[in-house]
Motif scaffolding. Sequence first.
Motif, PDB file in Angstrom:
ATOM      1  N   LEU A 134       0.861  -1.191   0.000  1.00  0.00           N
ATOM      2  CA  LEU A 134       0.000   0.000   0.000  1.00  0.00           C
ATOM      3  C   LEU A 134       0.896   1.240   0.000  1.00  0.00           C
ATOM      4  CD1 LEU A 134      -2.812   1.374   0.274  1.00  0.00           C
ATOM      5  CD2 LEU A 134      -2.503   1.238   2.757  1.00  0.00           C
ATOM      6  N   SER A 184       1.255   5.036   0.609  1.00  0.00           N
ATOM      7  CA  SER A 184       0.605   6.170   1.276  1.00  0.00           C
ATOM      8  C   SER A 184       1.172   7.460   0.709  1.00  0.00           C
ATOM      9  CB  SER A 184       0.852   6.126   2.782  1.00  0.00           C
ATOM     10  OG  SER A 184       0.194   5.032   3.370  1.00  0.00           O
ATOM     11  N   SER A 238      -4.962  10.290  -8.011  1.00  0.00           N
ATOM     12  CA  SER A 238      -5.861   9.122  -8.009  1.00  0.00           C
ATOM     13  C   SER A 238      -5.954   8.495  -9.394  1.00  0.00           C
ATOM     14  CB  SER A 238      -7.269   9.524  -7.568  1.00  0.00           C
ATOM     15  OG  SER A 238      -7.240   9.962  -6.237  1.00  0.00           O
ATOM     16  N   GLU A 295      -4.683   4.711 -10.185  1.00  0.00           N
ATOM     17  CA  GLU A 295      -5.669   3.695 -10.537  1.00  0.00           C
ATOM     18  C   GLU A 295      -5.384   3.099 -11.908  1.00  0.00           C
ATOM     19  OE1 GLU A 295      -9.610   5.220  -9.485  1.00  0.00           O
ATOM     20  OE2 GLU A 295      -8.816   5.389  -7.436  1.00  0.00           O
ATOM     21  N   ASP A 322      -2.095   0.126  -5.416  1.00  0.00           N
ATOM     22  CA  ASP A 322      -2.944   0.252  -4.231  1.00  0.00           C
ATOM     23  C   ASP A 322      -2.442   1.450  -3.422  1.00  0.00           C
ATOM     24  OD1 ASP A 322      -4.961  -0.406  -2.551  1.00  0.00           O
ATOM     25  OD2 ASP A 322      -3.887  -2.041  -1.542  1.00  0.00           O
ATOM     26  N   TYR A 323      -3.314   2.415  -3.143  1.00  0.00           N
ATOM     27  CA  TYR A 323      -2.827   3.653  -2.520  1.00  0.00           C
ATOM     28  C   TYR A 323      -3.835   4.213  -1.527  1.00  0.00           C
ATOM     29  CZ  TYR A 323      -6.145   6.200  -5.414  1.00  0.00           C
ATOM     30  OH  TYR A 323      -7.305   6.675  -5.976  1.00  0.00           O
ATOM     31  N   GLU A 324      -3.357   5.081  -0.651  1.00  0.00           N
ATOM     32  CA  GLU A 324      -4.217   5.932   0.164  1.00  0.00           C
ATOM     33  C   GLU A 324      -3.638   7.341   0.101  1.00  0.00           C
ATOM     34  OE1 GLU A 324      -4.210   5.745   4.423  1.00  0.00           O
ATOM     35  OE2 GLU A 324      -2.022   5.668   4.549  1.00  0.00           O
ATOM     36  N   SER A 329     -13.166   9.336   1.002  1.00  0.00           N
ATOM     37  CA  SER A 329     -13.559   8.026   0.465  1.00  0.00           C
ATOM     38  C   SER A 329     -12.698   6.972   1.146  1.00  0.00           C
ATOM     39  CB  SER A 329     -13.312   7.986  -1.049  1.00  0.00           C
ATOM     40  OG  SER A 329     -11.917   7.967  -1.309  1.00  0.00           O
ATOM     41  N   ASP A 330     -12.800   5.725   0.696  1.00  0.00           N
ATOM     42  CA  ASP A 330     -11.934   4.719   1.329  1.00  0.00           C
ATOM     43  C   ASP A 330     -10.470   4.920   0.925  1.00  0.00           C
ATOM     44  OD1 ASP A 330     -12.520   4.075  -1.245  1.00  0.00           O
ATOM     45  OD2 ASP A 330     -12.775   1.918  -0.912  1.00  0.00           O
ATOM     46  N   ARG A 331     -10.224   5.698  -0.106  1.00  0.00           N
ATOM     47  CA  ARG A 331      -8.840   5.957  -0.547  1.00  0.00           C
ATOM     48  C   ARG A 331      -8.309   7.302  -0.081  1.00  0.00           C
ATOM     49  NH1 ARG A 331      -6.272   1.980  -3.250  1.00  0.00           N
ATOM     50  NH2 ARG A 331      -7.466   0.914  -4.881  1.00  0.00           N
TER      51      ARG A 331
END
Length: 272
Positions: A20, A22, A42, A46, A51-53, A74-76
């Motif tokens: 992930l 970040s 984003s 994508e 996979d990112y935040e 959002s979840d991201r």
Amino acid sequence: AMPITVQSLAEWQASGVDNLLSIVIPAHNEEGQIEETIQSLSSILESESIDYEILVINDNSTDQTKTILQRLSSDRVRHIDNEPPNGFGYAVRLGLTAFRGDCVAIVMADGSDDPADLVRFYRAFREGADCVFGTRFSKSSAIVDYPLVKRILNRLGNQLIRILFVTRYNDTTNAFKLYGRHVIAGLQPLLAYGFNLTVELPLKAMVRGYSFKILPNNWYNRKEGVSKFKVDEVSSGYLFIIFYCWLEGRLARHDQIDRGQHQETHLQVWHR
């Protein structure tokens, strides 16, 4: 977000989410840019299936920044509020305690960094570098509208660092960098609370023996709003951190030399 405490550093390090990425973005009154910055990051991440935040630190903004962040949540994408006093270093440090990934990139809110560069940084980290450092001063980097006074100060500061640390890296003051979670744990405790944090992180990583890869990155002058960079307060804090890290590196090297000599004497005794 809880500050990192000494006894929980190992737990904190182990709690990172594998694979992930970040992204920590400090944002103080960035209503004009923050949405575009988040969306451009984003969309490219994508499209690259990374996979990112995105963790935005709302740094005591008095404009619409927080409202925009609440809408984009959002979840991201999430945000946390930095308590006063506001300041770049405070905001980034808060982000460095609260990110969830196994690596973290620090990215500016104002769109001065290029999202395509982040993809290359992330791939280099996955290939095994502990840290990935950007340089805007490479033949393959584009720099747009860099102010002359800042540029002269930048080159002087970076030249001082190159001489002191005997490194070919020529853009230590560049904020755009990526670090493994284990590196952030290994650089504690952090000292800097200003823009000089951008120098403390890479110099400490260098003197503490983490591996790093240098990649060119582009830089575009901010389209709106005001730069928060102030030359006088900046230079004193930078010099303190530069010499602190240099001293740590010298002391560590002496320590190694001492240990080496001790080992030698033991070996000689043993051979007799």
